[in-house]
Structures are given as C-alpha cells and as structure tokens.
Design a protein around this motif. Structure first.
Motif, PDB file in Angstrom:
ATOM      1  N   TRP A 375       0.830  -1.205   0.000  1.00 46.82           N
ATOM      2  CA  TRP A 375       0.000   0.000   0.000  1.00 46.82           C
ATOM      3  C   TRP A 375       0.868   1.261   0.000  1.00 46.82           C
ATOM      4  N   VAL A 376       1.790   1.356   0.948  1.00 49.17           N
ATOM      5  CA  VAL A 376       2.590   2.571   1.110  1.00 49.17           C
ATOM      6  C   VAL A 376       3.454   2.842  -0.114  1.00 49.17           C
ATOM      7  N   TRP A 377       4.183   1.838  -0.551  1.00 49.05           N
ATOM      8  CA  TRP A 377       5.141   2.086  -1.622  1.00 49.05           C
ATOM      9  C   TRP A 377       4.524   1.966  -3.007  1.00 49.05           C
ATOM     10  N   GLY A 378       3.299   1.407  -3.097  1.00 51.60           N
ATOM     11  CA  GLY A 378       2.544   1.517  -4.339  1.00 51.60           C
ATOM     12  C   GLY A 378       2.161   2.963  -4.600  1.00 51.60           C
ATOM     13  N   VAL A 379       1.701   3.642  -3.551  1.00 50.52           N
ATOM     14  CA  VAL A 379       1.431   5.082  -3.656  1.00 50.52           C
ATOM     15  C   VAL A 379       2.740   5.838  -3.876  1.00 50.52           C
ATOM     16  N   GLY A 380       3.794   5.403  -3.172  1.00 48.78           N
ATOM     17  CA  GLY A 380       5.094   6.055  -3.341  1.00 48.78           C
ATOM     18  C   GLY A 380       5.613   5.963  -4.761  1.00 48.78           C
ATOM     19  N   LEU A 381       5.262   4.894  -5.446  1.00 51.09           N
ATOM     20  CA  LEU A 381       5.695   4.712  -6.827  1.00 51.09           C
ATOM     21  C   LEU A 381       5.083   5.771  -7.741  1.00 51.09           C
ATOM     22  N   GLY A 460      -2.294   7.734   7.675  1.00 53.96           N
ATOM     23  CA  GLY A 460      -1.271   7.985   8.686  1.00 53.96           C
ATOM     24  C   GLY A 460       0.019   7.226   8.427  1.00 53.96           C
ATOM     25  N   THR A 461      -0.089   5.963   8.041  1.00 52.92           N
ATOM     26  CA  THR A 461       1.114   5.166   7.804  1.00 52.92           C
ATOM     27  C   THR A 461       1.907   5.685   6.618  1.00 52.92           C
ATOM     28  N   ILE A 462       1.220   6.210   5.607  1.00 50.33           N
ATOM     29  CA  ILE A 462       1.914   6.791   4.455  1.00 50.33           C
ATOM     30  C   ILE A 462       2.625   8.079   4.858  1.00 50.33           C
ATOM     31  N   ILE A 463       1.941   8.949   5.596  1.00 57.42           N
ATOM     32  CA  ILE A 463       2.550  10.210   6.016  1.00 57.42           C
ATOM     33  C   ILE A 463       3.813   9.942   6.826  1.00 57.42           C
ATOM     34  N   LEU A 464       3.741   9.003   7.761  1.00 55.17           N
ATOM     35  CA  LEU A 464       4.899   8.712   8.608  1.00 55.17           C
ATOM     36  C   LEU A 464       6.070   8.175   7.788  1.00 55.17           C
ATOM     37  N   GLN A 465       5.821   7.175   6.948  1.00 59.31           N
ATOM     38  CA  GLN A 465       6.919   6.545   6.215  1.00 59.31           C
ATOM     39  C   GLN A 465       7.495   7.470   5.144  1.00 59.31           C
ATOM     40  N   PHE A 466       6.626   8.232   4.473  1.00 63.42           N
ATOM     41  CA  PHE A 466       7.119   9.210   3.503  1.00 63.42           C
ATOM     42  C   PHE A 466       7.958  10.281   4.207  1.00 63.42           C
ATOM     43  N   ALA A 467       7.484  10.748   5.368  1.00 63.57           N
ATOM     44  CA  ALA A 467       8.176  11.823   6.084  1.00 63.57           C
ATOM     45  C   ALA A 467       9.586  11.393   6.477  1.00 63.57           C
ATOM     46  N   VAL A 468       9.733  10.154   6.938  1.00 67.98           N
ATOM     47  CA  VAL A 468      11.055   9.655   7.322  1.00 67.98           C
ATOM     48  C   VAL A 468      12.002   9.687   6.126  1.00 67.98           C
ATOM     49  N   VAL A 469      11.526   9.234   4.971  1.00 65.32           N
ATOM     50  CA  VAL A 469      12.368   9.198   3.771  1.00 65.32           C
ATOM     51  C   VAL A 469      12.712  10.605   3.292  1.00 65.32           C
ATOM     52  N   ILE A 470      11.724  11.498   3.283  1.00 65.34           N
ATOM     53  CA  ILE A 470      11.965  12.863   2.792  1.00 65.34           C
ATOM     54  C   ILE A 470      12.930  13.614   3.707  1.00 65.34           C
ATOM     55  N   VAL A 471      12.740  13.488   5.014  1.00 58.78           N
ATOM     56  CA  VAL A 471      13.645  14.150   5.957  1.00 58.78           C
ATOM     57  C   VAL A 471      15.073  13.611   5.797  1.00 58.78           C
ATOM     58  N   ALA A 472      15.188  12.294   5.635  1.00 62.70           N
ATOM     59  CA  ALA A 472      16.515  11.705   5.424  1.00 62.70           C
ATOM     60  C   ALA A 472      17.138  12.229   4.137  1.00 62.70           C
ATOM     61  N   GLY A 473      16.336  12.324   3.079  1.00 67.09           N
ATOM     62  CA  GLY A 473      16.842  12.831   1.806  1.00 67.09           C
ATOM     63  C   GLY A 473      17.315  14.264   1.899  1.00 67.09           C
ATOM     64  N   LEU A 474      16.546  15.102   2.585  1.00 69.82           N
ATOM     65  CA  LEU A 474      16.946  16.504   2.755  1.00 69.82           C
ATOM     66  C   LEU A 474      18.202  16.623   3.611  1.00 69.82           C
ATOM     67  N   ALA A 475      18.285  15.784   4.654  1.00 68.87           N
ATOM     68  CA  ALA A 475      19.443  15.841   5.545  1.00 68.87           C
ATOM     69  C   ALA A 475      20.723  15.380   4.849  1.00 68.87           C
ATOM     70  N   LEU A 476      20.589  14.439   3.933  1.00 68.58           N
ATOM     71  CA  LEU A 476      21.762  13.865   3.261  1.00 68.58           C
ATOM     72  C   LEU A 476      22.087  14.545   1.931  1.00 68.58           C
ATOM     73  N   ALA A 477      21.250  15.486   1.502  1.00 68.52           N
ATOM     74  CA  ALA A 477      21.421  16.091   0.177  1.00 68.52           C
ATOM     75  C   ALA A 477      22.797  16.726  -0.005  1.00 68.52           C
ATOM     76  N   LYS A 478      23.242  17.465   0.992  1.00 67.36           N
ATOM     77  CA  LYS A 478      24.544  18.133   0.885  1.00 67.36           C
ATOM     78  C   LYS A 478      25.665  17.109   0.740  1.00 67.36           C
ATOM     79  N   PHE A 479      25.572  16.023   1.507  1.00 72.78           N
ATOM     80  CA  PHE A 479      26.570  14.951   1.430  1.00 72.78           C
ATOM     81  C   PHE A 479      26.581  14.335   0.036  1.00 72.78           C
ATOM     82  N   PHE A 480      25.397  14.018  -0.495  1.00 66.52           N
ATOM     83  CA  PHE A 480      25.327  13.404  -1.822  1.00 66.52           C
ATOM     84  C   PHE A 480      25.823  14.364  -2.902  1.00 66.52           C
ATOM     85  N   ASN A 481      25.480  15.643  -2.782  1.00 63.83           N
ATOM     86  CA  ASN A 481      25.922  16.620  -3.779  1.00 63.83           C
ATOM     87  C   ASN A 481      27.441  16.711  -3.829  1.00 63.83           C
TER      88      ASN A 481
END
Length: 496
Positions: A375-381, A460-481
């Motif tokens: 469910w979560v990652w089908g929407v994420g797709l 709720g489960t989508i908001i939580l799991q998406f939020a974790v991934v997005i926050v991680a992506g924003l936090a790591l963006a400078k490192f990846f760049n």
C-alpha cells in the motif's frame, strides 16, 4: 577509482528491462488486482495508463540515465539542480522498500517449488490449497528462510555484474517464462467452466469503469509492473549505447508487460472459475483480491493435470526466476547510488542486499505487514513518477524529447503532442489520484485513518513513512551533492 561496467547490448537491455516487467508483478499482482477491480474495465484503464503514463515516463527515465550516466541521486542533481537531489533519494528509497518486500514474494515462489516436490497431491480442493497457503504465511520463520534464500540468489547474480550476470540470465529466463505462461493459458481456458473467467476478464462493467478506484489501481499497476518510476530505467540506461533507440525500447517494455500480464490473467482467472465449487464461489474469490490468489488456484490447477507435480515445480521455479530478474533491477538502483559515492561495486551489492533482507523481514513476518508495504510504496511509486516528470520539466521536456528521446538511432519518434503533454500533466494527475486515494481511507478506517502506528492501509502510515524518507533525503542532500561523482552534464547551469 572510476568503476566501469561492461554495458548492455540492445537485446540484453530490453531483456533485462522485461525481466523487471514480467515478474511476479504480472503473475502474482496483476490477476488479483484485475479481479478485484472488475476485470475488463480494469484492463482498459490499465492499458490507457500504460500508454499515457508508463511509456512516456520510461522514456524520460531512459533519457535521463543515458545523459547523466549516474544513479537516481546524481541524475536528479544534474538534471534539476542541487535542490532536486532529495527527490533522487526518494526515488531510490521507494525502490529499496519495494525491493525489500518483493523478495518475500520470491520466497513464496521458491516455497511452492519445494511443495511441488514434497507435498504435491492429485486433485486437491480449494480448501486444501488455501490451508497450505495459510499454514505457510502464518509461519514467519519459514517465510524469512525462503526470503533469505531468494535474496542470496539475486545478490550472487548482480554481484557478477551487468553483462556477465544480469543480461545472460534474462536472455534465457524471460522467453522461457513466456512459453510456460502461454501453455498454461491454453490449458486453463480449455477447462470446463473457464468461460465464466473469460467473460469476467474481458467484459467492461460500467460501475467499475467509472470508479476512480479502478483508475488509481490501474495507474499503480502500470507503474508497478512496467517499472515506471522505480528508477531502474535511469540506472540501466547508464549502460546502454549512445545511439540506443529509446522510443522503441520503451514501447516494447510497455507492450511486453501488457502481454505478460494478460497471459497471467488468462491462467489465473479462468482457473479460479473452473476450479471453484459454484459460479457464486468463483465471483466471491475474484472480488476479494486475495493476496494468495495465484498460489492457491494455480497450485490447485496443477493438481488436475497429468504430470502436474513436474509442471508445478517447473512453473514455480521459473516464477522465482522471474522474481529474481525483477530483483536485479531493484538491487542495481541502490548499488549504482553507492557506486557513484565511490564505494566498490561488489561491496555495494552486499550492502544493498543485506539491508534489503533485514528490512524485508518486516514484510515476511505477516501478510498484514506485506500488505501495508504494498500500500505505502505503491502510492510512493506514483509520487516517484511525478518527481521524475518534475525533473524532466525543470531540465526541459522539449529538450529531452529532441536531444535524447528522438535522437539519432530512434526507430520511431514520439510527437510533441504525445510526449510533452503527458509529461506536463503527469505531476497534476498523480497529485489528484494520491489525494483522492488518501481521502478514501477516512471512509475505510474512520477512527484510525490518521494513526501512523497501526499497520493498515491508512493515510497515517503513508505520512509517517514518507516523512522519514523525505527528511533523510533533505538531511543527506549536501553529502550526496559533494560525494557523488560528476556526470557529463554536471557543469550545466541546471546544476548550479
């Protein structure tokens, strides 16, 4: 040191891409989603989704990967700019989580191959095969063991590399799966009572055709089974020739996926109707969209065939192989992101597979858990697809169409009215579908639809799991760049 990989041949690239398309996404997922959403109406919606969503998106992904020669994170940085890096991380993360539960499905296939040799009986009833399915899925440790075996097999082949491992494997496995599905479809539709299944599969019912849920499920299935939005086409396109024919390759992927799915539907849905005790029981089974529908009814179908034990074993082994060919693509997405950071490829394969196995144990633990991840990652797709479209828009859709998609070597050309319009409306279309879909959970779970700590198909489960991934992506963006290697277009003004 720069790590070079021997590239795909054209046939090898298409075979590897079809390996992603024609896996358990078609044999396991398509029949149950199609059955639960009205049969013919779903097929119509899903075919339209393939043409206006999957094929243009696959083409854009292939163009992005071929141009940047980087994984999803670096490709988004170079195509959209450094502010887009987190989007590339989101796409890779969605693929990683899909991979983590997808390998559990491969474990199901391997378990049924073993069952075919050890516990196969002639003329089994639906009650018997249903009980076998329940006994297996209610045993977490047993599911985890087969999950581990499947990941180990996929890890070994990806470890061998692109041309030596993935391409050689897919060139043999995909034609073999097609032939087996074709033979099974011919047998299934010849069974007494199978006509009910054919009517269900190809009759367009208006109540389903005009249901938004049917269309949303159709778009998710088109993305799920073709690989659109997963990021694997961006990754695989790193290894193709400069004059690769993007429009033809992507159209073959879309049509090949459709053919594989229709063949799967012709095996499973007529078999359900032929093997059910009554037409009413068949309709009930079709409408439920049971997670184990393929395993319950195909296994029962084999028990009615002379030599069914051997045929069943071959089928589930090949289905496991099809799952492995899909896993190649998912693993390679994460591997390429790590390789771009300077990690040795073989170490990257081990890291991705080990992490995927550990995360996948959550899905292996229960059907409720794996349903949540689907469910979560089908929407994420769908969201990933929209982000890829946004990156293409930022770089220039017409520029991509002229310089990459319809470039020299293209056997067919996508007109502006088709490719450009589809890319521009894609983010809007996805936003409307996702918002509508999430609102529906309020009706499904009025008291818990926003509770992120209940494992169900809620918002709720989508908001939580998406939020974790997005926050991680924003936090790591400078490192990846900073750490991701420079691609051919790094100095382009879009990257500043």
């Amino acid at each position: 040191m720069e790590q070079k990989q021997q590239g795909f041949s054209t046939i090898g690239y298409i075979a590897a891409a079809l390996g992603m398309c024609i896996g358990t996404g078609n044999v396991w997922r398509f029949p149950r989603i199609c059955a639960a959403n009205g049969g013919g109406a779903f097929i119509l919606a899903w075919t339209i989704a393939m043409l206006i969503y999957a094929v243009p998106l696959l083409s854009a992904e292939m163009a992005i990967g071929k141009k940047t020669r980087l994984g999803t994170v670096g490709a988004f940085r170079d195509m959209g700019g450094k502010k887009y890096t987190w989007m590339g991380f989101f796409v890779a993360a969605v693929c990683f989580f899909l991979m983590s539960y997808y390998c559990v499905l491969q474990g199901y296939c391997m378990k049924y191959a073993v069952n075919s040799l050890t516990s196969f009986q002639s003329n089994m009833t639906t009650e018997t095969t249903s009980a076998m399915w329940t006994a297996f899925t209610d045993s977490p440790m047993q599911v985890i063991i087969f999950h581990a075996i499947g990941f180990a097999a996929a890890c070994f082949i990806v470890y061998k590399g692109v041309a030596d491992g993935i391409e050689k494997f897919c060139k043999v496995a995909i034609p073999l799966l097609f032939l087996i599905l074709l033979a099974l479809a011919v047998y299934a539709i010849a069974l007494p009572g199978a006509n009910q299944g054919l009517q269900y599969l190809f009759t367009i019912k208006s109540e389903y055709l005009f249901s938004p849920n049917t269309w949303i499920q159709a778009f998710i299935q088109a993305a799920w089974s073709t690989g659109a939005g997963w990021g694997f086409i961006i990754t695989y396109a790193n290894y193709v020739k400069k004059d690769e024919d993007i429009p033809t390759s992507c159209m073959i992927m879309g049509l090949g996926d459709n053919l594989g799915a229709i063949l799967s539907g012709l095996v499973v849905i007529p078999a359900i109707c032929a093997l059910s005790a009554t037409p009413e029981a068949a309709n009930e089974a079709l409408g439920q969209g049971n997670f184990g529908i393929t395993f319950i009814y195909i296994y029962q179908l084999f028990s009615t065939i002379p030599g069914g034990r051997i045929i069943s074993f071959i089928f589930f082994i090949v289905l496991a192989i099809a799952a492995i060919t899909s896993l190649f693509s998912m693993i390679e997405v994460g591997v390429k992101v790590l390789v771009d950071l300077g990690i040795v490829r073989k170490k990257a394969v081990v890291y991705v597979c080990l992490a995927g196995f550990l995360v996948g144990c959550f899905s292996a633990w229960s059907l409720n858990n794996i349903d949540n991840q689907d469910w979560v990652w089908g929407v994420g797709l769908l969201v990933s697809g929209a982000l890829i479209a946004l990156a293409a828009i930022k770089y220039g859709v017409e520029k991509i169409r002229n310089e990459e998609v319809n470039a020299e070597g293209a056997g067919m050309h996508f007109p502006k009215a088709y490719f450009n319009v589809c890319m521009y409306i894609m983010p809007v279309l996805v936003a409307v579908m996702v918002i509508y879909w999430l609102i529906q959970t309020k009706d499904w779970f009025p008291d818990t639809w926003l509770n992120p700590f209940i494992i169900q198909d809620n918002t709720g489960t989508i908001i939580l799991q998406f939020a974790v991934v997005i926050v991680a992506g924003l936090a790591l963006a400078k490192f990846f760049n900073k750490k991701t290697e420079k691609g051919p277009i790094t100095k382009d003004e879009n990257c500043q």
